[in-house]
Design an enzyme around this catalytic site. Structure first.
Site, short mmCIF file in Angstrom:
data_model
loop_
_atom_site.label_atom_id
_atom_site.label_comp_id
_atom_site.label_asym_id
_atom_site.label_seq_id
_atom_site.Cartn_x
_atom_site.Cartn_y
_atom_site.Cartn_z
N ASN A 137 -11.48 -3.16 1.79
CA ASN A 137 -10.89 -3.25 3.14
C ASN A 137 -11.04 -1.94 3.92
OD1 ASN A 137 -8.96 -1.51 2.07
ND2 ASN A 137 -7.27 -2.97 2.19
N ASP A 151 -9.99 -7.74 2.50
CA ASP A 151 -8.75 -7.29 1.86
C ASP A 151 -8.42 -8.27 0.73
OD1 ASP A 151 -5.82 -6.91 1.35
OD2 ASP A 151 -6.06 -5.45 2.98
N ALA A 211 -6.77 -0.45 -5.49
CA ALA A 211 -5.37 -0.19 -5.81
C ALA A 211 -4.83 0.89 -4.90
CB ALA A 211 -5.20 0.27 -7.27
N SER A 264 -2.68 4.15 -5.16
CA SER A 264 -2.67 4.95 -6.38
C SER A 264 -1.97 6.30 -6.29
CB SER A 264 -4.13 5.19 -6.83
OG SER A 264 -4.86 5.86 -5.83
N ASN A 284 -0.07 -4.78 -3.15
CA ASN A 284 -1.50 -4.45 -3.26
C ASN A 284 -2.01 -4.57 -4.69
OD1 ASN A 284 -1.51 -3.90 -0.54
ND2 ASN A 284 -1.50 -1.68 -0.76
N TYR A 289 3.77 2.95 -9.47
CA TYR A 289 2.31 2.91 -9.63
C TYR A 289 1.94 2.56 -11.06
CZ TYR A 289 -2.42 4.63 -10.46
OH TYR A 289 -3.72 4.74 -10.87
N ASN A 316 -7.40 12.23 -14.71
CA ASN A 316 -7.85 12.96 -13.53
C ASN A 316 -9.36 12.88 -13.36
OD1 ASN A 316 -5.18 13.75 -13.11
ND2 ASN A 316 -5.43 15.57 -14.37
N LEU A 376 -6.04 17.97 -7.48
CA LEU A 376 -5.97 19.43 -7.61
C LEU A 376 -7.29 20.13 -7.28
CD1 LEU A 376 -4.30 21.89 -8.41
CD2 LEU A 376 -5.02 21.51 -10.79
N ARG A 400 -3.87 19.30 -18.10
CA ARG A 400 -4.34 17.94 -17.85
C ARG A 400 -5.79 17.78 -18.33
NH1 ARG A 400 0.29 17.63 -17.40
NH2 ARG A 400 1.55 16.82 -15.67
#
Length: 330
Positions: free
Chosen positions: A32, A51, A75, A77, A92, A141, A170, A188, A219
């Site tokens: 979309n 959509d 999604a 997010s 969604n 989420y 990530n 980040l 992370r």
């Protein structure tokens, strides 16, 4: 194969489309364009601006083409946004995804790769995180993603639709043609690069008193092309193995990098100094989140090519230098 990529104008989706086309597959994209970019869609892909809330429009695409499988990247997010807009996220991520699955079942398409998230694990008790770690998401989420994973297992049991759920933390990096351009940007590495090139004065480090080597959160960063290859391996396995059952895999490099590590890497790659300002911890930020990817390595032969943080950052920096305004003027 002919693959439908839902969300193929987004960051990970567009890079996956690029790799699929390079591998010789025929790709149809539905998006979309609310968060994605039309310019990010590979010119060889057929784009339909749709959509997932519009079931008749989705169904019309399935009736126009015969698909071997579907990849689902659509999604909302943003964790923080999901807390203040839970209705939007459930609409969604659950209702929209349900429409896609409905169209698949109605039109006899039986192979789906779902872009899930390691946010379903919440704050794991041990590291690295394996697939069988407790699923206790901390925000809407993560809960919507876990809910959809359960939905897929129920649909498989009732209708035989096979699916593979890929969970990762990530995504980072870029190809020469496609990179990260979120609006607003929350990740980040691009935020630190913005500080390096003077688009922002500083970068906030949310807490420097965690029980880690340098006190900042750790992370797992994974190159977007490595994620794309995992999606391609997963859909190929489903299509080529009629007896394959639904499964889930964690995706990660298996090593963690602290916020300070990432800042230092950006400085090393760019040659610019980044001003880092320590801010209070954010609620719900675990000290360490690192994913184990042993299962997908053993089952599908996945092996990431970008285990080095500097190589991930370097690819992102090259793309930003070529596209300083993202897709705006590309």
């Amino acid at each position: 194969m002919r693959i439908l990529v839902a969300g193929g104008a987004g960051y990970i989706g567009s890079v996956t489309v690029e790799h699929l086309i390079e591998d010789g597959h025929e790709i149809v994209v539905i998006d979309n364009l609310s968060r994605g970019h039309e310019k990010a869609v590979h010119p060889a892909a057929k784009l339909h601006k749709i959509d997932l809330a519009d079931l008749p429009a989705i169904d019309s695409v399935f009736k126009q083409y015969e698909f071997d499988g579907v990849m689902h990247f659509c999604a909302s997010s943003l964790v923080g946004e999901s807390v203040v807009k839970p209705l939007e996220y459930y609409s969604n991520n659950i209702c929209g995804g349900l429409n896609l699955v409905n169209a698949m079942v109605t039109n006899g398409v039986g192979n789906l790769v779902f872009s899930s998230t390691a946010a379903i694990f919440g704050e794991p008790e041990s590291q690295p995180i394996t697939e069988d770690a407790p699923h206790v998401p901390l925000n809407p989420y993560g809960r919507t993603k876990l809910c959809f994973e359960h939905l897929l297992r129920d649909v498989e049991a009732a209708h035989g639709l096979k699916s593979t759920c890929l969970r990762y933390f990530n995504a980072a990096g870029a190809t020469t043609q496609r990179g990260e351009d979120h609006r607003p940007e929350t990740h980040l590495i691009p935020l630190i690069m913005d500080a390096a090139r003077g688009k922002r004065e500083s970068i906030s480090v949310f807490g420097d008193d965690y029980p880690t080597v340098d006190g900042t959160c750790v992370r797992d960063y994974i190159h977007v092309s490595d994620l794309a290859q995992a999606h391609i391996l997963a859909i190929t396995h489903l299509v080529n193995n009629p007896a394959a059952a639904g499964d889930a895999f964690n995706l990660g490099n298996g090593m963690g990098f602290s916020v300070r590590d990432v800042i230092n890497s950006v400085q090393n790659v760019t040659g610019f100094t980044v001003t880092a300002m320590v801010a209070p911890r954010r609620a719900g930020d675990p000290a360490v989140l690192v994913a184990s990817s042993d299962k997908i390595r053993n089952a599908l032969g996945w092996n990431p090519n970008y285990a080095n943080l500097d190589s991930i950052v370097e690819s992102a920096w090259h793309w930003v230098q070529k596209n300083p305004d993202g897709y705006k003027n590309s």
